[in-house]
Design a protein around this motif. Structure first.
Motif, short mmCIF file in Angstrom:
data_model
loop_
_atom_site.label_atom_id
_atom_site.label_comp_id
_atom_site.label_asym_id
_atom_site.label_seq_id
_atom_site.Cartn_x
_atom_site.Cartn_y
_atom_site.Cartn_z
N LYS A 63 -35.81 -15.37 42.99
CA LYS A 63 -36.84 -16.01 43.46
C LYS A 63 -37.95 -15.92 42.39
CE LYS A 63 -36.27 -15.03 48.16
NZ LYS A 63 -36.63 -14.02 49.43
N LEU A 64 -37.94 -15.03 41.47
CA LEU A 64 -38.81 -14.73 40.34
C LEU A 64 -38.43 -15.76 39.09
CD1 LEU A 64 -38.72 -10.89 40.20
CD2 LEU A 64 -40.68 -12.36 41.17
N ALA A 65 -37.17 -15.98 38.92
CA ALA A 65 -36.85 -16.49 37.83
C ALA A 65 -37.12 -17.99 37.62
CB ALA A 65 -35.17 -16.17 37.45
N PRO A 66 -37.56 -18.62 36.71
CA PRO A 66 -37.76 -20.17 36.31
C PRO A 66 -36.30 -20.81 36.61
CG PRO A 66 -38.50 -19.05 34.52
CD PRO A 66 -38.02 -17.88 35.28
N PRO A 67 -36.39 -21.98 37.16
CA PRO A 67 -35.08 -22.74 37.45
C PRO A 67 -34.25 -22.80 36.01
CG PRO A 67 -36.95 -23.86 38.26
CD PRO A 67 -37.71 -22.93 37.49
N GLU A 68 -35.01 -22.79 35.07
CA GLU A 68 -34.31 -23.10 33.64
C GLU A 68 -33.50 -22.02 33.10
OE1 GLU A 68 -37.75 -23.03 33.97
OE2 GLU A 68 -38.14 -25.41 33.92
N THR A 69 -33.69 -20.56 33.68
CA THR A 69 -33.16 -19.51 33.28
C THR A 69 -32.04 -18.98 34.02
OG1 THR A 69 -35.53 -18.68 32.70
CG2 THR A 69 -33.52 -16.93 33.12
N LYS A 70 -30.87 -18.89 33.45
CA LYS A 70 -29.42 -18.51 34.09
C LYS A 70 -29.73 -16.78 34.29
CE LYS A 70 -26.64 -21.06 31.40
NZ LYS A 70 -25.39 -21.18 30.93
N CYS A 71 -29.60 -16.29 35.56
CA CYS A 71 -29.60 -15.08 35.87
C CYS A 71 -28.23 -14.71 36.39
CB CYS A 71 -30.69 -14.59 36.56
SG CYS A 71 -32.36 -14.95 36.22
N ALA A 72 -27.74 -13.60 36.26
CA ALA A 72 -26.57 -13.00 36.76
C ALA A 72 -26.84 -11.51 36.81
CB ALA A 72 -25.39 -13.20 36.09
N MET A 73 -26.03 -10.68 37.59
CA MET A 73 -26.10 -9.31 37.75
C MET A 73 -25.00 -8.72 38.20
SD MET A 73 -29.17 -7.73 40.46
CE MET A 73 -30.45 -8.47 39.51
N ARG A 74 -24.75 -7.52 37.80
CA ARG A 74 -23.38 -6.88 38.13
C ARG A 74 -23.64 -5.13 38.14
NH1 ARG A 74 -19.02 -9.91 36.31
NH2 ARG A 74 -17.52 -7.85 36.54
N ASP A 75 -22.92 -4.69 39.32
CA ASP A 75 -22.96 -3.43 39.33
C ASP A 75 -21.98 -3.00 38.22
OD1 ASP A 75 -24.54 -3.43 41.58
OD2 ASP A 75 -22.82 -3.18 42.94
N VAL A 76 -22.25 -2.05 37.31
CA VAL A 76 -21.58 -1.43 36.37
C VAL A 76 -21.39 0.39 36.42
CG1 VAL A 76 -21.31 -1.15 34.06
CG2 VAL A 76 -22.26 -3.24 34.88
N HIS A 77 -20.06 0.74 36.32
CA HIS A 77 -19.84 1.97 36.27
C HIS A 77 -19.53 2.30 34.97
CE1 HIS A 77 -19.75 2.29 40.78
NE2 HIS A 77 -18.97 1.08 40.63
N MET A 78 -20.38 3.03 34.27
CA MET A 78 -20.53 3.29 32.74
C MET A 78 -19.29 3.93 32.12
SD MET A 78 -23.10 2.04 31.80
CE MET A 78 -24.98 1.37 31.84
N HIS A 79 -18.47 4.55 32.95
CA HIS A 79 -17.36 5.18 32.37
C HIS A 79 -16.11 4.19 32.68
CE1 HIS A 79 -19.50 8.29 30.83
NE2 HIS A 79 -20.24 8.49 31.75
#
Length: 194
Positions: free
Chosen positions: A149-165
């Motif tokens: 909702k915050l990102a401009p339409p031109e911006t590709k946003c992705a998100m991941r849960d990451v376990h650092m080990h």
């Protein structure tokens, strides 16, 4: 003189093929750990210490998809007021969130300021949510709709849960980032289209 010109020309060609990635987030979120795990692999990890308030780390990592050098700029989380000087020329952004310490409103406010900055406008963003505890902490699934909702339409946003080990999580995150920066295929979020 001719050899000098040839050397300079090839140096410029190399610079054109490199990619600058900023690694940002609040202090203690795991930025340095992510960068060094990508550079060295988990098996060869060294003990990381928080990046000093006036410092940054830069590591060269070979792109798993294109083979191009990715220069990861790990900027201290304590430099929020001065980090803007590093934005010019950025082609990708990794934002690391510590799910156990982060306040959603602070993370979203910081991400929004980054996404709307003139030097980062349209730069693809991968948010890595670290230290996720099911049912107790923030997760990528909960945060992604708010970010979109915050990102401009031109911006590709992705998100991941990451376990650092987890070597697999970190490797998948680097592939995901590489795909965003190289504009290959659909943007995936933990295996589902975003």
């Amino acid at each position: 003189m001719g050899a000098y010109v040839c050397g300079a020309s090839s140096g410029l060609d190399v610079a054109k093929n490199t990619v600058k990635i900023l690694v940002l987030g609040f202090s203690g979120s795991g930025k340095t750990f992510v960068v060094y795990s990508w550079a060295l692999g988990l098996r060869n990890m060294i003990e990381t210490v928080p990046t000093d308030a006036a410092m940054f780390n830069v590591e060269r990592i070979r792109s798993p998809l294109s083979g191009r050098p990715l220069y990861m700029w790990d900027i201290s989380g304590k430099m929020i007021h001065r980090r803007r000087s590093y934005f010019i020329g950025t082609e990708g952004l990794v934002y690391v969130v510590d799910a156990q310490k982060a306040k959603v409103t602070d993370v979203l406010a910081d991400l929004q300021s980054l996404l709307l900055d003139r030097d980062l406008f349209g730069v693809p963003v991968l948010v890595l949510v670290n230290k996720v505890v099911d049912g107790e902490t923030l997760s990528a699934v909960e945060l992604l709709p708010r970010l979109q909702k915050l990102a401009p339409p031109e911006t590709k946003c992705a998100m991941r849960d990451v376990h650092m080990h987890s070597e697999q999580d970190l490797s998948d995150a680097l592939l995901h980032l590489d795909g965003l920066v190289n504009d290959r295929g659909s943007v995936l979020n933990n295996g589902t289209a975003a």
